[in-house]
Design a protein around this motif. Sequence first.
Motif, PDB file in Angstrom:
ATOM      1  N   ASP B 125      36.836  31.268  57.692  1.00  0.00           N
ATOM      2  CA  ASP B 125      37.669  32.359  58.160  1.00  0.00           C
ATOM      3  C   ASP B 125      36.840  33.633  58.131  1.00  0.00           C
ATOM      4  O   ASP B 125      36.796  34.341  57.144  1.00  0.00           O
ATOM      5  N   ASN B 126      36.172  33.872  59.222  1.00  0.00           N
ATOM      6  CA  ASN B 126      35.314  35.044  59.287  1.00  0.00           C
ATOM      7  C   ASN B 126      35.725  35.881  60.485  1.00  0.00           C
ATOM      8  O   ASN B 126      35.855  35.379  61.593  1.00  0.00           O
ATOM      9  N   ALA B 127      35.904  37.180  60.241  1.00  0.00           N
ATOM     10  CA  ALA B 127      36.425  38.052  61.297  1.00  0.00           C
ATOM     11  C   ALA B 127      35.585  38.013  62.553  1.00  0.00           C
ATOM     12  O   ALA B 127      36.101  37.828  63.663  1.00  0.00           O
ATOM     13  N   ALA B 128      34.268  38.142  62.374  1.00  0.00           N
ATOM     14  CA  ALA B 128      33.385  38.174  63.542  1.00  0.00           C
ATOM     15  C   ALA B 128      33.504  36.878  64.339  1.00  0.00           C
ATOM     16  O   ALA B 128      33.636  36.890  65.563  1.00  0.00           O
ATOM     17  N   VAL B 129      33.469  35.759  63.614  1.00  0.00           N
ATOM     18  CA  VAL B 129      33.544  34.462  64.287  1.00  0.00           C
ATOM     19  C   VAL B 129      34.885  34.294  64.978  1.00  0.00           C
ATOM     20  O   VAL B 129      34.961  33.892  66.133  1.00  0.00           O
ATOM     21  N   ASN B 130      35.954  34.623  64.257  1.00  0.00           N
ATOM     22  CA  ASN B 130      37.289  34.460  64.841  1.00  0.00           C
ATOM     23  C   ASN B 130      37.452  35.255  66.118  1.00  0.00           C
ATOM     24  O   ASN B 130      38.007  34.764  67.106  1.00  0.00           O
ATOM     25  N   SER B 131      36.977  36.502  66.082  1.00  0.00           N
ATOM     26  CA  SER B 131      37.155  37.317  67.289  1.00  0.00           C
ATOM     27  C   SER B 131      36.330  36.742  68.429  1.00  0.00           C
ATOM     28  O   SER B 131      36.771  36.726  69.576  1.00  0.00           O
TER      29      SER B 131
END
Lengths: 119, 538
Positions: B125-131
């Motif tokens: 759950d990583n913000a950069a990856v998710n976006s």
Amino acid sequence: MEIKLFDSELKVMDILWKEGDTSAKDIADKLSKQVGWSKTTTYTVIKKCIDKGAAERSEPGFICRAAISRKEVQEAETNELIDKMYDGSSDKLIAALLGSKRLTAEEIQSLKKLVEDLK
Amino acid sequence: MNTLLSMTISASVLIAAIIVIRSLFIHRLPKRLFVLLWAAAALRMLIPFSFSFDIPRKSTRPANAVIVDVARDETQHSPAETNGGADRELIFELIWAGGVVISAGIFAALHLRSRKELSTALPLDNAAVNSRISEEKLRRKITVKVSDRVTSPLTYGIINPVIILPKNPPADSEEMRFALAHELVHIRRFDVLLKIMLTAAACVHWFNPLAWAMLSLANRDIELSCDEAVLKQLGCRREDYAMALIRFEEKRSVPTEAAFGRNAVRERIEAIMKFRKTTLAGIIVSACLIAGTTTAFAAVSSDKPEPSAADEYVTETNETTAETTETAPEADVTTITEFNTDTEMKWWTYDEYSEWLEQEKQYIANLVESGAEGWSQEDADETIALFEQQLEDIKDGVPVAQFINADDVILLSPSDTKYTITDETDGTEYTIIDNTQPGTFEINDEEFYTSYEEYNMTYEDGKLYYNGEPVKFFDDTAEIQDGAGVKTDFYRCYLDPEGKVVVTAVRENADENSIGDLTGLKVLTEEELEQKKAELGL
């Protein structure tokens, strides 16, 4: 005993450390919710833990318990870290932790107190 | 059996042709081309065509003839002997089937084993990856996980793709950004499915070494074309991407595929460093190669061609060709101009490019010295010659982009920013230097605009300023009077729609042969501007 646990195995050990003795079935249920593993996957990881001597199995009911404490694993990992990355000197690790501002003011306080107590 | 043999032989011809073309042109043509060719070869190996192919027939007929004769002569022979020919074929078929099962089985086993390893991956759950994932907007759901058992990212799954990232480097680092982009291209292109098809083709033709060559090279080309797409998409510097790739390889503690893998990685890095914009010439060559290769081999492989099968096949590849040529824009300067206002282009200046070229020469010299694959002294000289040519182009005022940031990989350098107009009355030609793009590079700009400095017009960073204010329109034209009428010789114009001041140059002593001497700059009113624009034909 040199225990090197993978992330997956640590996940299983986590449950055993937190909840004590748990049946394999329950572990599978919990992990399926937590990380989405299938039952087979969880059972495979449990088997690995048992093979590595980190966990034990008792019958009836495939009950698992931790054969090694979290503290022991922490120590082992930390020693490995110190040996690998800090030339075997724990001072350097402490210095790095203090220097990198990873500790809160309270943590520093409690460290200082610890040093005092040890004197 | 016959169909299998005919398939294998015709596919072998195609594969051999592709291998030859690849060894010559791998770094000079879009890699996607090779992926298409390999896919065509794989299809050829999997889908039997019903065209006549004489060789197998010839081999079976004599055998049957012999057996018939034998049966006639020695009627006491047991039925088993008369069926000798058929038995032999059956044996071959069984061997073949066994081979297919074994090779397919090996792949399946390997696949299952890695799936098991990967099943222990943990959710990420990583913000950069998710976006980044949500940016993809695919119909299928993409899951990203992390595992401490992999050293470089991978993807599996066709309907529900899963990307597994290694623990290091961290998920929001630049290397991971590249890796993620790379995997996402694979997902979008259904590469997993393509790889399965290629593997199946190789299994079916396990007895043909060219089939395995195809599998190996095709896998490499899929990676290369993926790299190409990422470079195009991200517009990053090639060196950064290549370095990230190297770092992932370094972390691999157990060398997999030994020499095999090492060559492939080296090939990838070279391909990345040699990456440059595809030119229209490249597309045309690609199209010809696809059409040429497939029609040539279609002619070879069928004595009595079945029109439907062969033509269908050729049309199919032509459609694919059409797909690749669709993206080529009209080769004219206006398109390039429109292009430029949309994307943020950064253009090379002569000095920057020379500096870069010096470094590049060093780098290439190293490659040749270290005996890198595909980098002979000849290759190096050729590549450097290409770069020097580009340097010359830049000197002549051709805009050359620094980064590959356009949606379209195909950027055509306009052949000239000069054009001529003809005076209808007497056929005289005038040469116009079109300088209407703000900041268009022309090496003489800075030098040229210094002549206006004494009148408070300065040129900075590609923009003109008059008394400190940005110039909207500037021109320096002279009306040269000739006995027969007024003719205008355009000397220089500049237009920046975002500027404010409109300036024109004032000259005196113009005559037939010169535009006269600069005596000042004049600010124009709106009216005067419109009039001037009409005069200049803008």
